[in-house]
Design a protein around this motif. Structure first.
Motif, PDB file in Angstrom:
ATOM      1  N   GLN A   1       0.829  -1.203   0.000  1.00  0.00           N
ATOM      2  CA  GLN A   1       0.000   0.000   0.000  1.00  0.00           C
ATOM      3  C   GLN A   1       0.866   1.257   0.000  1.00  0.00           C
ATOM      4  O   GLN A   1       0.537   2.237  -0.658  1.00  0.00           O
ATOM      5  CB  GLN A   1      -0.960  -0.020   1.188  1.00  0.00           C
ATOM      6  N   ALA A   2       1.986   1.234   0.713  1.00  0.00           N
ATOM      7  CA  ALA A   2       2.908   2.372   0.699  1.00  0.00           C
ATOM      8  C   ALA A   2       3.498   2.577  -0.692  1.00  0.00           C
ATOM      9  O   ALA A   2       3.643   3.719  -1.151  1.00  0.00           O
ATOM     10  CB  ALA A   2       4.019   2.165   1.728  1.00  0.00           C
ATOM     11  N   LEU A   3       3.829   1.493  -1.389  1.00  0.00           N
ATOM     12  CA  LEU A   3       4.328   1.608  -2.758  1.00  0.00           C
ATOM     13  C   LEU A   3       3.288   2.255  -3.668  1.00  0.00           C
ATOM     14  O   LEU A   3       3.608   3.130  -4.467  1.00  0.00           O
ATOM     15  CB  LEU A   3       4.694   0.231  -3.320  1.00  0.00           C
ATOM     16  N   LEU A   4       2.050   1.808  -3.540  1.00  0.00           N
ATOM     17  CA  LEU A   4       0.984   2.396  -4.353  1.00  0.00           C
ATOM     18  C   LEU A   4       0.823   3.879  -4.041  1.00  0.00           C
ATOM     19  O   LEU A   4       0.623   4.694  -4.945  1.00  0.00           O
ATOM     20  CB  LEU A   4      -0.339   1.664  -4.111  1.00  0.00           C
ATOM     21  N   GLY A   5       0.907   4.237  -2.780  1.00  0.00           N
ATOM     22  CA  GLY A   5       0.764   5.627  -2.384  1.00  0.00           C
ATOM     23  C   GLY A   5       1.885   6.511  -2.885  1.00  0.00           C
ATOM     24  O   GLY A   5       1.702   7.713  -3.086  1.00  0.00           O
ATOM     25  N   ALA A   6       3.059   5.931  -3.103  1.00  0.00           N
ATOM     26  CA  ALA A   6       4.232   6.699  -3.508  1.00  0.00           C
ATOM     27  C   ALA A   6       4.314   6.936  -5.017  1.00  0.00           C
ATOM     28  O   ALA A   6       5.196   7.649  -5.469  1.00  0.00           O
ATOM     29  CB  ALA A   6       5.495   5.983  -3.040  1.00  0.00           C
ATOM     30  N   HIS A   7       3.417   6.334  -5.778  1.00  0.00           N
ATOM     31  CA  HIS A   7       3.478   6.459  -7.235  1.00  0.00           C
ATOM     32  C   HIS A   7       2.191   7.044  -7.805  1.00  0.00           C
ATOM     33  O   HIS A   7       1.112   6.840  -7.254  1.00  0.00           O
ATOM     34  CB  HIS A   7       3.769   5.101  -7.859  1.00  0.00           C
ATOM     35  N   ARG A   8       2.350   7.734  -8.915  1.00  0.00           N
ATOM     36  CA  ARG A   8       1.213   8.387  -9.567  1.00  0.00           C
ATOM     37  C   ARG A   8       0.444   7.422 -10.470  1.00  0.00           C
ATOM     38  O   ARG A   8      -0.754   7.560 -10.668  1.00  0.00           O
ATOM     39  CB  ARG A   8       1.721   9.570 -10.391  1.00  0.00           C
ATOM     40  N   SER A   9       1.154   6.462 -11.043  1.00  0.00           N
ATOM     41  CA  SER A   9       0.545   5.513 -11.972  1.00  0.00           C
ATOM     42  C   SER A   9       0.722   4.088 -11.463  1.00  0.00           C
ATOM     43  O   SER A   9       1.738   3.751 -10.867  1.00  0.00           O
ATOM     44  CB  SER A   9       1.193   5.629 -13.358  1.00  0.00           C
ATOM     45  N   ILE A  10      -0.266   3.265 -11.743  1.00  0.00           N
ATOM     46  CA  ILE A  10      -0.252   1.850 -11.360  1.00  0.00           C
ATOM     47  C   ILE A  10      -0.451   1.049 -12.643  1.00  0.00           C
ATOM     48  O   ILE A  10      -1.371   1.337 -13.424  1.00  0.00           O
ATOM     49  CB  ILE A  10      -1.372   1.537 -10.355  1.00  0.00           C
TER      50      ILE A  10
ATOM     51  N   ALA B   1      -7.198   7.721  -5.133  1.00  0.00           N
ATOM     52  CA  ALA B   1      -7.904   8.771  -5.882  1.00  0.00           C
ATOM     53  C   ALA B   1      -6.911   9.604  -6.687  1.00  0.00           C
ATOM     54  O   ALA B   1      -5.858  10.000  -6.187  1.00  0.00           O
ATOM     55  CB  ALA B   1      -8.686   9.669  -4.930  1.00  0.00           C
ATOM     56  N   GLY B   2      -7.226   9.827  -7.953  1.00  0.00           N
ATOM     57  CA  GLY B   2      -6.403  10.648  -8.823  1.00  0.00           C
ATOM     58  C   GLY B   2      -5.240   9.923  -9.476  1.00  0.00           C
ATOM     59  O   GLY B   2      -4.529  10.502 -10.291  1.00  0.00           O
ATOM     60  N   LYS B   3      -5.046   8.668  -9.153  1.00  0.00           N
ATOM     61  CA  LYS B   3      -3.944   7.913  -9.756  1.00  0.00           C
ATOM     62  C   LYS B   3      -4.386   7.332 -11.096  1.00  0.00           C
ATOM     63  O   LYS B   3      -5.565   7.090 -11.324  1.00  0.00           O
ATOM     64  CB  LYS B   3      -3.485   6.799  -8.825  1.00  0.00           C
ATOM     65  N   GLU B   4      -3.414   7.107 -11.976  1.00  0.00           N
ATOM     66  CA  GLU B   4      -3.689   6.492 -13.268  1.00  0.00           C
ATOM     67  C   GLU B   4      -3.522   4.984 -13.140  1.00  0.00           C
ATOM     68  O   GLU B   4      -2.636   4.510 -12.426  1.00  0.00           O
ATOM     69  CB  GLU B   4      -2.712   7.001 -14.320  1.00  0.00           C
ATOM     70  N   LEU B   5      -4.374   4.235 -13.829  1.00  0.00           N
ATOM     71  CA  LEU B   5      -4.290   2.779 -13.840  1.00  0.00           C
ATOM     72  C   LEU B   5      -4.223   2.316 -15.284  1.00  0.00           C
ATOM     73  O   LEU B   5      -5.013   2.744 -16.130  1.00  0.00           O
ATOM     74  CB  LEU B   5      -5.504   2.148 -13.158  1.00  0.00           C
ATOM     75  N   LEU B   6      -3.273   1.456 -15.578  1.00  0.00           N
ATOM     76  CA  LEU B   6      -3.129   0.867 -16.901  1.00  0.00           C
ATOM     77  C   LEU B   6      -3.101  -0.639 -16.749  1.00  0.00           C
ATOM     78  O   LEU B   6      -2.363  -1.165 -15.897  1.00  0.00           O
ATOM     79  CB  LEU B   6      -1.842   1.337 -17.573  1.00  0.00           C
ATOM     80  N   CYS B   7      -3.905  -1.328 -17.527  1.00  0.00           N
ATOM     81  CA  CYS B   7      -3.905  -2.789 -17.532  1.00  0.00           C
ATOM     82  C   CYS B   7      -3.408  -3.263 -18.890  1.00  0.00           C
ATOM     83  O   CYS B   7      -4.033  -2.982 -19.914  1.00  0.00           O
ATOM     84  CB  CYS B   7      -5.297  -3.344 -17.275  1.00  0.00           C
ATOM     85  N   GLY B   8      -2.280  -3.950 -18.895  1.00  0.00           N
ATOM     86  CA  GLY B   8      -1.742  -4.543 -20.111  1.00  0.00           C
ATOM     87  C   GLY B   8      -1.801  -6.047 -19.972  1.00  0.00           C
ATOM     88  O   GLY B   8      -1.102  -6.625 -19.152  1.00  0.00           O
ATOM     89  N   VAL B   9      -2.676  -6.671 -20.748  1.00  0.00           N
ATOM     90  CA  VAL B   9      -2.846  -8.115 -20.618  1.00  0.00           C
ATOM     91  C   VAL B   9      -2.453  -8.815 -21.915  1.00  0.00           C
ATOM     92  O   VAL B   9      -2.543  -8.247 -22.997  1.00  0.00           O
ATOM     93  CB  VAL B   9      -4.291  -8.490 -20.218  1.00  0.00           C
ATOM     94  N   THR B  10      -2.000 -10.034 -21.774  1.00  0.00           N
ATOM     95  CA  THR B  10      -1.646 -10.853 -22.921  1.00  0.00           C
ATOM     96  C   THR B  10      -2.490 -12.118 -22.904  1.00  0.00           C
ATOM     97  O   THR B  10      -3.013 -12.518 -21.870  1.00  0.00           O
ATOM     98  CB  THR B  10      -0.149 -11.237 -22.892  1.00  0.00           C
ATOM     99  N   SER B  11      -2.593 -12.739 -24.067  1.00  0.00           N
ATOM    100  CA  SER B  11      -3.435 -13.927 -24.181  1.00  0.00           C
ATOM    101  C   SER B  11      -2.711 -15.191 -23.750  1.00  0.00           C
ATOM    102  O   SER B  11      -3.350 -16.173 -23.399  1.00  0.00           O
ATOM    103  CB  SER B  11      -3.915 -14.083 -25.624  1.00  0.00           C
ATOM    104  N   GLY B  12      -1.409 -15.200 -23.829  1.00  0.00           N
ATOM    105  CA  GLY B  12      -0.667 -16.389 -23.469  1.00  0.00           C
ATOM    106  C   GLY B  12      -0.698 -17.459 -24.540  1.00  0.00           C
ATOM    107  O   GLY B  12      -0.269 -18.577 -24.313  1.00  0.00           O
ATOM    108  N   GLY B  13      -1.218 -17.136 -25.708  1.00  0.00           N
ATOM    109  CA  GLY B  13      -1.278 -18.096 -26.796  1.00  0.00           C
ATOM    110  C   GLY B  13      -0.778 -17.485 -28.083  1.00  0.00           C
ATOM    111  O   GLY B  13      -0.634 -16.266 -28.189  1.00  0.00           O
TER     112      GLY B  13
END
Length: 84
Positions: free
Chosen positions: A16-25, A62-74
């Protein structure tokens, strides 16, 4: 995550501290049976808690950016309309 927490014992305050210390996840992972891998799912359930990440008083992200990069694995051929 598997390198940091191979036994699935997650240090929640640390994460949680790591998440709090960064603007983007960024969540980058393959999809397994239409879901995140087991450790990422456990991490999400343990770290992104009600009252901290969401729900009443859950404004830590609140206010942080979230990016999800997923792969299919196939291979690409597994996702085409024609059959071999």
């Amino acid at each position: 995550l598997y390198e940091a927490w191979p036994q699935f014992v997650i240090d929640v305050p640390y994460e949680q501290a790591l998440l709090g210390a960064h603007r983007s996840i960024v969540f980058q992972h393959p999809i397994h049976w239409y879901a995140a891998p087991a450790l990422l799912k456990a991490w999400q359930e343990q770290v992104l808690t009600w009252g901290w990440a969401y729900g009443r008083g859950g404004e830590a992200l609140a206010g942080k950016e979230l990016l999800c990069g997923v792969t299919s694995g196939g291979p690409e051929s597994a996702y085409r309309g024609e059959h071999p």
